[in-house]
Design a protein around this motif. Structure first.
Motif, PDB file in Angstrom:
ATOM      1  N   PHE A  65      69.819 -44.612  83.248  1.00 42.78           N
ATOM      2  CA  PHE A  65      69.653 -45.241  84.551  1.00 42.78           C
ATOM      3  C   PHE A  65      70.190 -46.668  84.591  1.00 42.78           C
ATOM      4  O   PHE A  65      70.205 -47.377  83.576  1.00 42.78           O
ATOM      5  CB  PHE A  65      68.165 -45.233  84.941  1.00 42.78           C
ATOM      6  N   GLU A  66      70.620 -47.055  85.793  1.00 42.19           N
ATOM      7  CA  GLU A  66      71.039 -48.430  86.024  1.00 42.19           C
ATOM      8  C   GLU A  66      69.835 -49.363  85.905  1.00 42.19           C
ATOM      9  O   GLU A  66      68.708 -48.964  86.195  1.00 42.19           O
ATOM     10  CB  GLU A  66      71.654 -48.573  87.424  1.00 42.19           C
ATOM     11  N   PRO A  67      70.053 -50.620  85.470  1.00 43.20           N
ATOM     12  CA  PRO A  67      68.936 -51.576  85.412  1.00 43.20           C
ATOM     13  C   PRO A  67      68.274 -51.728  86.782  1.00 43.20           C
ATOM     14  O   PRO A  67      68.961 -51.764  87.809  1.00 43.20           O
ATOM     15  CB  PRO A  67      69.611 -52.874  84.970  1.00 43.20           C
ATOM     16  N   ASN A  68      66.963 -51.795  86.777  1.00 44.81           N
ATOM     17  CA  ASN A  68      66.173 -51.906  88.011  1.00 44.81           C
ATOM     18  C   ASN A  68      65.128 -52.999  87.777  1.00 44.81           C
ATOM     19  O   ASN A  68      63.988 -52.725  87.419  1.00 44.81           O
ATOM     20  CB  ASN A  68      65.518 -50.562  88.323  1.00 44.81           C
ATOM     21  N   SER A 119      60.610 -47.542  97.544  1.00 45.91           N
ATOM     22  CA  SER A 119      61.103 -48.906  97.687  1.00 45.91           C
ATOM     23  C   SER A 119      62.024 -49.330  96.548  1.00 45.91           C
ATOM     24  O   SER A 119      62.743 -50.321  96.669  1.00 45.91           O
ATOM     25  CB  SER A 119      59.927 -49.887  97.768  1.00 45.91           C
ATOM     26  N   SER A 120      62.027 -48.582  95.431  1.00 50.92           N
ATOM     27  CA  SER A 120      62.831 -48.983  94.280  1.00 50.92           C
ATOM     28  C   SER A 120      63.098 -47.773  93.381  1.00 50.92           C
ATOM     29  O   SER A 120      62.567 -47.659  92.282  1.00 50.92           O
ATOM     30  CB  SER A 120      62.112 -50.085  93.491  1.00 50.92           C
ATOM     31  N   THR A 121      63.937 -46.888  93.856  1.00 49.92           N
ATOM     32  CA  THR A 121      64.226 -45.646  93.150  1.00 49.92           C
ATOM     33  C   THR A 121      65.317 -45.842  92.099  1.00 49.92           C
ATOM     34  O   THR A 121      66.296 -46.547  92.333  1.00 49.92           O
ATOM     35  CB  THR A 121      64.662 -44.557  94.151  1.00 49.92           C
ATOM     36  N   SER A 122      65.154 -45.210  90.947  1.00 49.61           N
ATOM     37  CA  SER A 122      66.149 -45.293  89.874  1.00 49.61           C
ATOM     38  C   SER A 122      67.466 -44.648  90.303  1.00 49.61           C
ATOM     39  O   SER A 122      67.482 -43.622  90.995  1.00 49.61           O
ATOM     40  CB  SER A 122      65.641 -44.599  88.615  1.00 49.61           C
ATOM     41  N   VAL A 123      68.567 -45.262  89.852  1.00 54.79           N
ATOM     42  CA  VAL A 123      69.904 -44.738  90.092  1.00 54.79           C
ATOM     43  C   VAL A 123      70.481 -44.267  88.758  1.00 54.79           C
ATOM     44  O   VAL A 123      70.463 -45.001  87.765  1.00 54.79           O
ATOM     45  CB  VAL A 123      70.818 -45.808  90.724  1.00 54.79           C
ATOM     46  N   ILE A 124      70.990 -43.034  88.729  1.00 57.09           N
ATOM     47  CA  ILE A 124      71.499 -42.430  87.501  1.00 57.09           C
ATOM     48  C   ILE A 124      72.799 -43.117  87.081  1.00 57.09           C
ATOM     49  O   ILE A 124      73.666 -43.391  87.907  1.00 57.09           O
ATOM     50  CB  ILE A 124      71.697 -40.921  87.696  1.00 57.09           C
ATOM     51  N   ALA A 125      72.917 -43.401  85.772  1.00 55.87           N
ATOM     52  CA  ALA A 125      74.043 -44.198  85.267  1.00 55.87           C
ATOM     53  C   ALA A 125      75.068 -43.390  84.487  1.00 55.87           C
ATOM     54  O   ALA A 125      76.065 -43.950  84.047  1.00 55.87           O
ATOM     55  CB  ALA A 125      73.504 -45.332  84.382  1.00 55.87           C
ATOM     56  N   ASN A 126      74.848 -42.080  84.315  1.00 52.64           N
ATOM     57  CA  ASN A 126      75.761 -41.298  83.479  1.00 52.64           C
ATOM     58  C   ASN A 126      75.936 -39.888  84.022  1.00 52.64           C
ATOM     59  O   ASN A 126      75.136 -39.405  84.835  1.00 52.64           O
ATOM     60  CB  ASN A 126      75.238 -41.239  82.034  1.00 52.64           C
ATOM     61  N   GLY A 127      77.004 -39.226  83.550  1.00 52.64           N
ATOM     62  CA  GLY A 127      77.194 -37.804  83.816  1.00 52.64           C
ATOM     63  C   GLY A 127      77.556 -37.463  85.250  1.00 52.64           C
ATOM     64  O   GLY A 127      77.936 -38.308  86.060  1.00 52.64           O
ATOM     65  N   ARG A 128      77.415 -36.185  85.575  1.00 51.06           N
ATOM     66  CA  ARG A 128      77.874 -35.666  86.868  1.00 51.06           C
ATOM     67  C   ARG A 128      77.067 -36.193  88.046  1.00 51.06           C
ATOM     68  O   ARG A 128      77.552 -36.129  89.186  1.00 51.06           O
ATOM     69  CB  ARG A 128      77.855 -34.135  86.847  1.00 51.06           C
ATOM     70  N   GLN A 165      74.488 -28.943  73.327  1.00 49.55           N
ATOM     71  CA  GLN A 165      75.142 -29.889  72.416  1.00 49.55           C
ATOM     72  C   GLN A 165      75.572 -31.172  73.137  1.00 49.55           C
ATOM     73  O   GLN A 165      76.352 -31.955  72.596  1.00 49.55           O
ATOM     74  CB  GLN A 165      76.346 -29.245  71.724  1.00 49.55           C
ATOM     75  N   GLU A 166      75.080 -31.373  74.355  1.00 51.69           N
ATOM     76  CA  GLU A 166      75.385 -32.595  75.087  1.00 51.69           C
ATOM     77  C   GLU A 166      74.450 -33.699  74.609  1.00 51.69           C
ATOM     78  O   GLU A 166      73.264 -33.465  74.378  1.00 51.69           O
ATOM     79  CB  GLU A 166      75.207 -32.374  76.599  1.00 51.69           C
ATOM     80  N   GLY A 167      74.980 -34.911  74.433  1.00 57.20           N
ATOM     81  CA  GLY A 167      74.174 -35.999  73.912  1.00 57.20           C
ATOM     82  C   GLY A 167      74.443 -37.312  74.612  1.00 57.20           C
ATOM     83  O   GLY A 167      75.486 -37.497  75.258  1.00 57.20           O
ATOM     84  N   VAL A 168      73.470 -38.226  74.484  1.00 57.58           N
ATOM     85  CA  VAL A 168      73.626 -39.584  75.001  1.00 57.58           C
ATOM     86  C   VAL A 168      73.094 -40.553  73.954  1.00 57.58           C
ATOM     87  O   VAL A 168      72.191 -40.203  73.171  1.00 57.58           O
ATOM     88  CB  VAL A 168      72.872 -39.806  76.335  1.00 57.58           C
ATOM     89  N   VAL A 169      73.645 -41.744  73.927  1.00 58.04           N
ATOM     90  CA  VAL A 169      73.101 -42.805  73.089  1.00 58.04           C
ATOM     91  C   VAL A 169      72.075 -43.573  73.911  1.00 58.04           C
ATOM     92  O   VAL A 169      72.389 -44.083  74.997  1.00 58.04           O
ATOM     93  CB  VAL A 169      74.208 -43.756  72.594  1.00 58.04           C
ATOM     94  N   LEU A 170      70.849 -43.599  73.417  1.00 53.23           N
ATOM     95  CA  LEU A 170      69.770 -44.333  74.073  1.00 53.23           C
ATOM     96  C   LEU A 170      69.590 -45.653  73.341  1.00 53.23           C
ATOM     97  O   LEU A 170      69.242 -45.679  72.164  1.00 53.23           O
ATOM     98  CB  LEU A 170      68.475 -43.519  74.037  1.00 53.23           C
ATOM     99  N   ARG A 171      69.865 -46.746  74.038  1.00 54.19           N
ATOM    100  CA  ARG A 171      69.795 -48.072  73.422  1.00 54.19           C
ATOM    101  C   ARG A 171      68.385 -48.635  73.462  1.00 54.19           C
ATOM    102  O   ARG A 171      67.593 -48.320  74.357  1.00 54.19           O
ATOM    103  CB  ARG A 171      70.740 -49.030  74.145  1.00 54.19           C
ATOM    104  N   GLU A 172      68.076 -49.458  72.478  1.00 57.46           N
ATOM    105  CA  GLU A 172      66.806 -50.179  72.467  1.00 57.46           C
ATOM    106  C   GLU A 172      66.659 -50.956  73.774  1.00 57.46           C
ATOM    107  O   GLU A 172      67.593 -51.609  74.240  1.00 57.46           O
ATOM    108  CB  GLU A 172      66.759 -51.136  71.280  1.00 57.46           C
ATOM    109  N   GLY A 173      65.470 -50.857  74.378  1.00 59.70           N
ATOM    110  CA  GLY A 173      65.216 -51.543  75.639  1.00 59.70           C
ATOM    111  C   GLY A 173      65.570 -50.724  76.863  1.00 59.70           C
ATOM    112  O   GLY A 173      65.452 -51.221  77.987  1.00 59.70           O
ATOM    113  N   PHE A 174      65.988 -49.463  76.662  1.00 62.40           N
ATOM    114  CA  PHE A 174      66.333 -48.588  77.781  1.00 62.40           C
ATOM    115  C   PHE A 174      65.546 -47.282  77.664  1.00 62.40           C
ATOM    116  O   PHE A 174      64.868 -47.038  76.665  1.00 62.40           O
ATOM    117  CB  PHE A 174      67.839 -48.313  77.813  1.00 62.40           C
ATOM    118  N   SER A 175      65.669 -46.446  78.697  1.00 64.15           N
ATOM    119  CA  SER A 175      64.898 -45.204  78.746  1.00 64.15           C
ATOM    120  C   SER A 175      65.767 -44.047  79.207  1.00 64.15           C
ATOM    121  O   SER A 175      66.795 -44.239  79.859  1.00 64.15           O
ATOM    122  CB  SER A 175      63.700 -45.363  79.690  1.00 64.15           C
ATOM    123  N   CYS A 176      65.323 -42.842  78.877  1.00 65.85           N
ATOM    124  CA  CYS A 176      66.069 -41.620  79.168  1.00 65.85           C
ATOM    125  C   CYS A 176      65.104 -40.576  79.716  1.00 65.85           C
ATOM    126  O   CYS A 176      63.971 -40.460  79.235  1.00 65.85           O
ATOM    127  CB  CYS A 176      66.720 -41.109  77.877  1.00 65.85           C
TER     128      CYS A 176
END
Length: 349
Positions: A7-10, A49-58, A293-304
């Motif tokens: 997700f995009e930063p919120n 009032s503050s919905t998450s916006v998807i940052a990756n994929g289709r 077999q689809e993958g994402v890198v989840l960085r410290e300080g972020f969520s999936c």
């Protein structure tokens, strides 16, 4: 069709916020400025009032709420969709309290639905970092009557009746609706809660908000919501073993696991028939879905968010270790939770 969603930063600016969240996430220098007072990062949200916006994929660029409305069973899980429709029932945040938050309480589902047409708010805190001597309030340390409560609020002495807890990394507090609480200065934490923005503010230290106005108090509503019972222990104790998912919180509203990983770790959570939200507390990792077999890198300080239909995956640390906070709905034990809730209502009368 489903895949792990990032997700995009919120970010949310508040009077008590600081600068650690923007710095931790590696965001722009303007967001990391001390004057920004960023107190909250809404990691996964469908609050209108503050919905998450998807940052990756289709589905990149789409609102999470719109995607769920199109694919509720695939993303939420059949049992969750049957219970909540196409509504994401959880909201998860990272919170940086540079200064004290207000003393507050949240209503339960019955009260929140009756008065506001919304969910109640049960929540939990996981302390990511705390400055030496940092503390928070959770629960009462002595029993008050409603009249005692009102008098202490009027006199500005309500904090004297609260249980004060010095905190350290890894501490967990469960806050059922009705439990008085406040995060105090010097604490960085993760919060998992029901998806609700209903808060009754009891005391705010007579300070103005970020626009210079005094914030509204909700003394009467809080009096209706408060649970005045006193407990011997408010902190949640749990095992903290490596290379396993440590049971932390199990409730009718959400379950939480603390996952410490030193090598590739298999997570098959299909049995819960629920989405999984993974909050990365420490150390980047790769989340790889076994079926696609689809993958994402989840960085410290972020969520999936891992959709329910693909909740069988491996977590692979990018460095030496990874620590995750996993939140989901435990539909497997929902009947037991319902029985326990009915029992508590009966014995509390």
């Amino acid at each position: 069709m489903s895949y792990p969603l990032l997700f995009e930063p919120n970010m949310h600016t508040v009077v008590w916020g600081g600068s650690r969240l923007a710095t931790w996430k590696g965001l722009s220098s303007s967001l990391a400025d001390d004057s920004s007072k960023i107190g909250e990062s809404w990691e996964v949200s469908c609050v209108p009032s503050s919905t998450s916006v998807i940052a990756n994929g289709r589905w990149k660029g789409m609102k999470l709420s719109d995607v769920i409305s199109r694919h509720p069973v695939e993303i939420l899980g059949r049992s969750v969709a049957q219970r909540y429709g196409d509504v994401m029932p959880l909201l998860v945040k990272f919170i940086d309290a540079e200064n004290d938050l207000s003393i507050q309480v949240h209503p339960d589902d019955d009260m929140a639905q009756r008065l506001h047409g919304k969910m109640g708010k049960t929540e939990m805190w996981y302390v990511i970092d705390a400055k030496p001597g940092a503390f928070l309030y959770a629960g009462f340390r002595k029993r008050l009557s409603p009249s005692d409560y009102r008098k202490m609020v009027e006199e500005g002495t309500i904090c004297d009746a609260l249980a004060r807890h010095e905190v350290h990394k890894g501490d967990v507090f469960f806050l059922p609706a009705g439990r008085v609480h406040a995060i105090c200065g010097g604490i960085l934490l993760a919060e998992v809660q029901q998806s609700s923005d209903v808060t009754y503010r009891i005391f705010d230290y007579n300070r103005p908000d970020i626009n210079g106005r005094m914030r509204e108090l909700h003394t009467d509503l809080a009096a209706q919501a408060l649970d005045f019972h006193v407990l011997d222990e408010y902190r949640t104790l749990y095992n903290d073993d490596s290379q396993r998912a440590n049971h932390c919180i199990d409730s009718p509203f959400f379950s939480v696991r603390v996952v410490d990983i030193e090598g590739q770790f298999h997570r098959n959570l299909l049995k819960y028939d629920s989405f999984i939200i993974s909050m990365c507390i420490k150390g980047d990792c790769l989340i790889k879905i076994r079926s696609t077999q689809e993958g994402v890198v989840l960085r410290e300080g972020f969520s999936c968010l891992i959709p329910a239909e693909i909740a069988d995956y491996d977590v692979i640390p990018v460095g030496r270790t990874t620590r995750l906070l996993d939140a989901f709905i435990d539909n497997k034990n929902r009947s037991l939770f319902s029985m326990a809730t009915r029992f508590l209502h009966i014995t509390d009368k």
